[in-house]
Design an enzyme around this catalytic site. Structure first.
Site, mmCIF file in Angstrom:
data_model
loop_
_atom_site.group_PDB
_atom_site.id
_atom_site.type_symbol
_atom_site.label_atom_id
_atom_site.label_comp_id
_atom_site.label_asym_id
_atom_site.label_seq_id
_atom_site.Cartn_x
_atom_site.Cartn_y
_atom_site.Cartn_z
ATOM 1 N N HIS A 145 0.965 6.282 1.841
ATOM 2 C CA HIS A 145 1.700 7.240 2.665
ATOM 3 C C HIS A 145 2.891 7.878 1.952
ATOM 4 C CE1 HIS A 145 -1.199 6.756 5.651
ATOM 5 N NE2 HIS A 145 -1.027 5.451 5.687
ATOM 6 N N GLU B 51 -11.077 -9.337 3.354
ATOM 7 C CA GLU B 51 -9.793 -8.977 3.958
ATOM 8 C C GLU B 51 -10.045 -8.779 5.444
ATOM 9 O OE1 GLU B 51 -7.194 -6.335 1.891
ATOM 10 O OE2 GLU B 51 -6.402 -5.489 3.750
ATOM 11 N N HIS C 230 -5.628 3.745 -1.595
ATOM 12 C CA HIS C 230 -6.944 4.096 -1.046
ATOM 13 C C HIS C 230 -7.280 5.525 -1.442
ATOM 14 C CE1 HIS C 230 -9.527 4.364 2.917
ATOM 15 N NE2 HIS C 230 -10.221 4.655 1.842
ATOM 16 N N ARG D 277 -9.434 8.203 -0.700
ATOM 17 C CA ARG D 277 -10.393 8.589 0.348
ATOM 18 C C ARG D 277 -11.263 9.728 -0.144
ATOM 19 N NH1 ARG D 277 -8.758 6.463 5.694
ATOM 20 N NH2 ARG D 277 -10.523 7.631 6.484
ATOM 21 N N HIS E 229 -3.595 -4.486 7.824
ATOM 22 C CA HIS E 229 -3.697 -3.291 8.661
ATOM 23 C C HIS E 229 -2.752 -3.386 9.855
ATOM 24 C CE1 HIS E 229 -5.145 0.436 10.318
ATOM 25 N NE2 HIS E 229 -5.802 0.611 9.201
ATOM 26 N N ASN F 261 0.853 -1.192 0.000
ATOM 27 C CA ASN F 261 0.000 0.000 0.000
ATOM 28 C C ASN F 261 0.892 1.246 0.000
ATOM 29 O OD1 ASN F 261 -1.415 2.263 1.092
ATOM 30 N ND2 ASN F 261 -3.071 0.899 1.700
ATOM 31 N N THR G 45 -8.247 3.587 8.756
ATOM 32 C CA THR G 45 -9.481 2.801 8.734
ATOM 33 C C THR G 45 -9.612 2.034 10.045
ATOM 34 O OG1 THR G 45 -9.072 2.573 6.368
ATOM 35 C CG2 THR G 45 -10.826 1.228 7.296
ATOM 36 N N ARG H 261 -7.022 12.844 1.186
ATOM 37 C CA ARG H 261 -5.919 13.291 2.049
ATOM 38 C C ARG H 261 -4.558 12.742 1.606
ATOM 39 N NH1 ARG H 261 -7.364 10.043 7.558
ATOM 40 N NH2 ARG H 261 -9.350 11.066 7.210
ATOM 41 N N GLU I 69 -8.667 0.648 -3.141
ATOM 42 C CA GLU I 69 -9.373 0.625 -1.853
ATOM 43 C C GLU I 69 -10.283 1.850 -1.782
ATOM 44 O OE1 GLU I 69 -6.627 0.005 1.404
ATOM 45 O OE2 GLU I 69 -8.098 0.936 2.721
HETATM 46 N N1 PXP Z 1 -5.842 -3.115 4.128
HETATM 47 C C1 PXP Z 1 -6.793 -2.167 4.249
HETATM 48 C C2 PXP Z 1 -8.178 -2.516 3.829
HETATM 49 C C3 PXP Z 1 -6.487 -0.879 4.717
HETATM 50 O O1 PXP Z 1 -7.448 0.049 4.874
HETATM 51 C C4 PXP Z 1 -5.148 -0.573 5.008
HETATM 52 C C5 PXP Z 1 -4.787 0.817 5.428
HETATM 53 O O2 PXP Z 1 -4.981 1.704 4.370
HETATM 54 C C6 PXP Z 1 -4.193 -1.570 4.863
HETATM 55 C C7 PXP Z 1 -4.565 -2.854 4.440
HETATM 56 C C8 PXP Z 1 -2.746 -1.337 5.151
HETATM 57 O O3 PXP Z 1 -2.611 -0.963 6.469
HETATM 58 P P1 PXP Z 1 -1.211 -0.390 6.966
HETATM 59 O O4 PXP Z 1 -0.967 0.855 6.174
HETATM 60 O O5 PXP Z 1 -1.436 -0.134 8.413
HETATM 61 O O6 PXP Z 1 -0.189 -1.452 6.684
#
Ligand code: PXP
Length: 247
Positions: A13, A154, A46, A48, A197, A10, A104, A52, A73
């Site tokens: 960030h 998930e 993602h 949003r 997550h 992901n 989330t 952001r 996402e």
């Molecule tokens: N899976 C989902 C559905 C999420 O919302 C997120 C966070 O955006 C992640 C995985 C990845 O989480 P993290 O960034 O904490 O590794």
């Protein structure tokens, strides 16, 4: 032999860092291509409601530039549905979204929103998109996800990770057992099982060891660790730990 475990990276960030200064860098697509070269099996982003981190143009650039599957996402809203159909990603992961949250916080309440989500999942699935529901390990949510025609669930590992870092190891292990039970139920119902997550080098192994889980989605920790050792090394080390745990 245990079935292979995919790693979805992901890159939200990277966009957070870019947006903090309103600059043109760092570019999320560049990070995604680096992740692809480092062996990521897919990229998750993602979009949003408040934009952001990832923006509409990032999603389009990822779709156009990536050689590996894109997992879009999003909250199950009309606006996101429209953008997802126009983007045509490999997969969509439906998540709950609250404007005030930092990340989330919980899973989607599929039970409470079953009728609407049935139509939403069908709309995406009919175009060939694999739809995933981001949920907790509650059996009712897993059963409802299967009932509405989702291909994938998930499971939210955030609470398990929080308990680990709070040093509440007995509670963490109880949460892990509930996640394992949820993964078994989902697989029995014919759902493909993913998890994610909050996962880190320290917390990934017990989740990676669950045989029903086919994919992990990891972001914040990998991007954070990249500050110190680089993205390629962070992804390589995560993969090594996943494979070791898988046996
Ligand atoms: N899976 C989902 C559905 C999420 O919302 C997120 C966070 O955006 C992640 C995985 C990845 O989480 P993290 O960034 O904490 O590794």
């Amino acid at each position: 032999m245990t079935r292979p475990l995919r790693l979805g990276v992901n890159i939200d960030h990277v966009a957070t860092l870019r947006n903090a200064r309103g600059s043109a860098y760092p570019d999320p697509l560049r990070a995604a291509l680096l992740a692809e070269a480092a062996g990521a099996d897919g990229i998750t982003a993602h979009l949003r409601e408040d934009r952001r981190h990832i923006r509409d143009a990032d999603m389009a650039a990822l779709k156009a530039g990536l050689g590996i599957p894109l997992n879009f996402e999003m909250a199950p809203t009309e606006e996101m549905g429209r953008i997802a159909l126009a983007t045509a990603p490999h997969a969509c992961c439906l998540v709950p979204e609250k404007r005030q949250e930092v990340t989330t916080e919980g899973g989607l309440d599929v039970v409470a929103d079953q009728a609407r989500l049935t139509d939403f999942v069908a709309m995406l699935s009919e175009t060939g998109i694999r739809v995933s529901m981001f949920i907790g390990h509650d059996a009712r949510q897993i059963e409802a996800s299967a009932a509405i025609g989702a291909a994938v669930v998930e499971l939210h590992t955030g609470h398990y990770c929080d308990l680990h870092y709070a040093g509440k190891f007995a509670e963490r292990d109880a949460e892990l057992a509930r996640l394992a039970e949820g993964a078994r139920l989902a697989a029995r119902l014919g759902l493909e099982v993913h998890a994610g997550h909050g996962l880190t080098f320290e917390t990934v192994a017990p989740i990676a060891a669950l045989p029903e889980i086919r994919e992990l989605n990891i972001g914040h920790f990998l991007i954070s660790e990249a500050v110190f050792i680089g993205l390629e090394a962070a992804i390589g080390e995560m993969r090594r730990r996943m494979e070791l745990a898988r046996g």
